[in-house]
Design an enzyme around this catalytic site. Sequence first.
Site, PDB file in Angstrom:
ATOM      1  N   CYS A  13      65.932  39.903  52.144  1.00  9.56           N
ATOM      2  CA  CYS A  13      66.226  40.599  50.877  1.00  9.56           C
ATOM      3  C   CYS A  13      65.154  41.626  50.526  1.00  9.56           C
ATOM      4  CB  CYS A  13      66.415  39.618  49.719  1.00  9.56           C
ATOM      5  SG  CYS A  13      67.781  38.485  49.956  1.00  9.56           S
ATOM      6  N   HIS A  18      61.555  42.122  46.293  1.00  7.56           N
ATOM      7  CA  HIS A  18      62.800  41.456  46.681  1.00  7.56           C
ATOM      8  C   HIS A  18      63.957  42.215  46.010  1.00  7.56           C
ATOM      9  CE1 HIS A  18      65.824  38.183  46.586  1.00  7.56           C
ATOM     10  NE2 HIS A  18      65.120  37.596  47.527  1.00  7.56           N
ATOM     11  N   GLN A  23      57.439  33.507  44.446  1.00  6.47           N
ATOM     12  CA  GLN A  23      56.639  33.062  45.598  1.00  6.47           C
ATOM     13  C   GLN A  23      55.218  32.671  45.227  1.00  6.47           C
ATOM     14  OE1 GLN A  23      57.898  32.399  48.445  1.00  6.47           O
ATOM     15  NE2 GLN A  23      59.818  33.532  48.479  1.00  6.47           N
ATOM     16  N   ASP A  59      57.605  38.927  39.007  1.00  7.49           N
ATOM     17  CA  ASP A  59      58.487  38.097  39.827  1.00  7.49           C
ATOM     18  C   ASP A  59      57.586  37.087  40.535  1.00  7.49           C
ATOM     19  OD1 ASP A  59      59.902  36.907  41.842  1.00  7.49           O
ATOM     20  OD2 ASP A  59      60.793  38.755  42.626  1.00  7.49           O
ATOM     21  N   LYS A 119      62.348  26.674  44.937  1.00  6.87           N
ATOM     22  CA  LYS A 119      61.225  27.056  45.817  1.00  6.87           C
ATOM     23  C   LYS A 119      59.982  26.224  45.519  1.00  6.87           C
ATOM     24  CE  LYS A 119      62.779  31.852  46.100  1.00  6.87           C
ATOM     25  NZ  LYS A 119      63.235  32.120  47.470  1.00  6.87           N
TER      26      LYS A 119
HETATM   27  N1  PMP Z   1      61.949  37.183  44.246  1.00  3.69           N
HETATM   28  C1  PMP Z   1      61.300  36.751  45.324  1.00  3.69           C
HETATM   29  C2  PMP Z   1      59.925  37.274  45.621  1.00  3.69           C
HETATM   30  C3  PMP Z   1      61.905  35.811  46.158  1.00  3.69           C
HETATM   31  O1  PMP Z   1      61.275  35.395  47.245  1.00  3.69           O
HETATM   32  C4  PMP Z   1      63.202  35.337  45.839  1.00  3.69           C
HETATM   33  C5  PMP Z   1      63.915  34.333  46.721  1.00  3.69           C
HETATM   34  N2  PMP Z   1      63.915  34.675  48.081  1.00  3.69           N
HETATM   35  C6  PMP Z   1      63.823  35.827  44.693  1.00  3.69           C
HETATM   36  C7  PMP Z   1      63.163  36.730  43.927  1.00  3.69           C
HETATM   37  C8  PMP Z   1      65.189  35.372  44.283  1.00  3.69           C
HETATM   38  O2  PMP Z   1      65.195  34.049  43.903  1.00  3.69           O
HETATM   39  P1  PMP Z   1      66.562  33.290  43.607  1.00  3.69           P
HETATM   40  O3  PMP Z   1      67.425  33.501  44.820  1.00  3.69           O
HETATM   41  O4  PMP Z   1      66.161  31.870  43.445  1.00  3.69           O
HETATM   42  O5  PMP Z   1      67.158  33.874  42.391  1.00  3.69           O
END
Ligand code: PMP
Length: 423
Positions: free
Chosen positions: A368, A125, A205, A202, A228
Amino acid sequence: ASALLPESLRADFPILNDDVLDGHPLVFLDNAASTQRPRQVIDMIARVYEHDYANVHRGIHTLSERSTEQYEEAREKVARFIGAANSHEVIFTQGTTGSINLVARSWGETNLRPGDEILTTVMEHHSNLVPWQQVAAKTGATLKHVPITEDGRLDMDAFAKLLSDRTKLVAVTSVSNTLGTVNPIAEIIAQAHAVGALVLVDAAQSVPHMVTDVAAWDCDFLAFSGHKMLGPSGVGILYGKEALLDAMPPFLGGGSMINEVRLDGFTPAELPAKFEAGTPPIVPAIAMSAAIDYLQAVGLDAIHRHEQALVDYAYEQLSQIEGLRILGPAPEFRTSLVSFAFEKIHAHEFAQVLNDRFGVAVRAGHHCTQPLHRLLGLSASTRASFYLYNRPEEVDRLLEGIAAVQAMFAPRGRKRRSQQQYP
Ligand code: PMP
């Protein structure tokens, strides 16, 4: 016994039963972006604001004591939920993004030198990519990327070759938010540690969907978001090993993160306050307790089985549609989501029709993960992502929507569809 969770739990989620779309029941398949919340979480938020709210770690009055106690209880609950030995290894941040930036800026800028390498992957991401690009530019360290295999799994042979004694940090996602791939984190951490590198996971997910145990992984840093996993938006978590966090300088400066301030300098507070400058996300953090209680009452393993059944079913049905390309690996290597792309229809147009005519909410775009999409030869894809309240009938609505859109754009685009069988 069915792998599916009882449908009755949907009654806990007010928004799923709300009249969002004038006549269409809402089919919410955008859980990887953010989930919905059960009544228990919403009630806790209301209860704190109605009865217990004041700033934390500030006053000796009753309300400040109450909110401080609940805030610290939530930290302990989060620590137990992810298998952390100490609650002061849990830092409340604003989200996964905030957590990763904290490590990149505080640990990265202190420890990285020209010649050092940060190893990340092509499936990250943007929030586990851009902060490392920034810190590499600042420190002169080099950023390298582990490629993926043809079927969308991390290329572990390439990973082993890229690792060296120059590698100082591996920053990797536990589950790809676009491919759904589940990465072998325990193996990645063991191999990274063997060359002396630290690992940041990270886990945005994975924490919502499967049991997390940072101690079993021997994980150095773990980042995830409340929104999430049935919790409020505005709060995230950074887990870090005590010795690492202790040695890192504070990231943001301000109130709460100090022991003493003089006009010519300051001494930082102990963990976790050192990394929680200013007024933290008080109520969102407290409400993480209710989200974790809810997830544990249903059971992470049961949630995982339920989602796997939905993914298996969706994958099997989607793979029979001509002109539709599924991104990422076979169901046994993935979890909780399926992304796909059409040969002739743009993801945004498709998502619009799905929403307007079928009440199906999906994500369309690059999620993203622009570098990953570029690598796959795509500018965008459509993602259906599941959580504990989704049903097989909702996958059917998605399939009906796809059939209708394909009929609109390419009248004879659809191949045979097998007898529908629920998982
Ligand atoms: N890493 C991953 C794998 C994600 O899916 C996301 C959210 N789409 C993020 C980071 C970022 O999370 P946040 O927007 O809550 O900071």
